[in-house]
Design a protein around this motif. Structure first.
Motif: not given
Length: 308
Positions: A155-176
């Motif tokens: 929710a915090h990053h939903l409108d700010r995908p430019d602030q998320v790195t690919l490695s951070d996203y891959c680490a968090m995606r299983p939880h979402t």
């Protein structure tokens, strides 16, 4: 879209209780009205029931009912309080999550005014305590906290995908996408338990990571059209991040993401085959359970919920 036929060809085994699961989830929603719209309730009960029926094709009725109710709760909480609403009022989402974390920590009552979501979570936790071993229960509640944090992070990053790195996203995606929690509930429902040494083995860790990545990434590809249909900023998803990081167009991002999915599916299949050699062991039970988890997510992306 990725070609997963070589690794998970189907048809996938399905619980004989599938229709009963759908009736059970509808009954549970009557007692805990998490979803108000009859059409949304019907769709949510159907996808949850059919998905759990493929995750747990050999589990008993009580096991599949319990797991279905939990994933219905998670999905309904995310739909109602995460994503767009959470992005508009993150402080409110934090308060809602805080109430749930109090319950997960073992407190009898959450702070503030109770809601139907906290009442439903109390019901679920009580039922899981009765079925799970102490270690399984601790692991499950830890994964649920990860899910709640993942909902807040998204929710915090939903409108700010430019602030998320690919490695951070891959680490968090299983939880979402809740896949680690699906894995934890499979052990509870199927009544097996790995030792800590087995869980720490390279084969188990690689298998679980491959399935966790695959579950999130194929979901991203399946939902991309729906999420972009109404315009607005690019969704926080794997194709969006690949476009930026790899400097490719959307078609190129989909091709790359599809290859990533196929690679993880191949890794999962190799590890499943390796662990299933001794068919009487807990490792073989886990391999079969993880195969069913992967099959459920592969089936899941073809559901009408992902149509525009």
């Amino acid at each position: 879209m990725p070609d997963l036929q070589g690794s998970f060809p189907g048809p996938f085994a399905t619980s004989p209780h599938a229709e009963a699961i759908e009736r059970q989830t509808a009954h549970w929603l009557h007692n805990f009205p998490l979803v108000r719209s009859p059409s949304e309730q019907k769709t949510l009960c159907n996808i949850t029931a059919q998905g759990v029926a493929r995750v747990l094709p050999t589990a008993d009725r009580d096991g599949v009912f319990l797991c279905a109710d939990l994933f219905l709760w998670l999905t309904a909480f995310d739909d109602a309080h995460g994503e767009a609403e959470g992005a508009r009022d993150t402080a409110r989402l934090v308060r809602r999550i805080s109430q749930c974390v109090h319950l997960l920590a073992g407190h009898d009552e959450p702070p503030g005014e109770a809601s139907v979501y906290t009442a439903a979570l109390q019901d679920l936790l009580g039922r899981f305590r009765e079925r799970a071993t102490p270690t399984q229960y601790v692991r499950l509640t830890a994964h649920l906290r990860d899910n709640l944090f993942g909902i807040l992070w998204e929710a915090h990053h939903l409108d700010r995908p430019d602030q998320v790195t690919l490695s951070d996203y891959c680490a968090m995606r299983p939880h979402t996408v809740f896949v680690r929690t699906v894995m934890a509930t499979a052990e509870v429902a199927l009544r097996y338990e790995l030792t800590e040494d087995q869980r720490a083995s390279a084969a188990v860790r690689e298998l679980e990571k491959a399935i966790a990545d695959l579950a999130g990434w194929i979901n991203d590809l399946a939902s991309y059209a729906k999420e972009t249909h109404r315009g607005g900023p690019a969704p926080l998803s794997l194709p969006t991040l690949l476009i930026r990081q790899r400097e490719c167009d959307l078609e190129g991002a989909f091709r790359l993401a599809s290859r990533m999915c196929e690679d993880q599916a191949s890794t999962a299949r190799l590890r499943i085959t390796e662990l299933a050699v001794n068919s009487k062991s807990a490792l073989a039970d886990h391999a079969r359970a993880m195969e069913a988890v992967a099959a459920s997510y592969v089936w899941h992306i073809g559901h009408a919920r992902y149509e525009r």
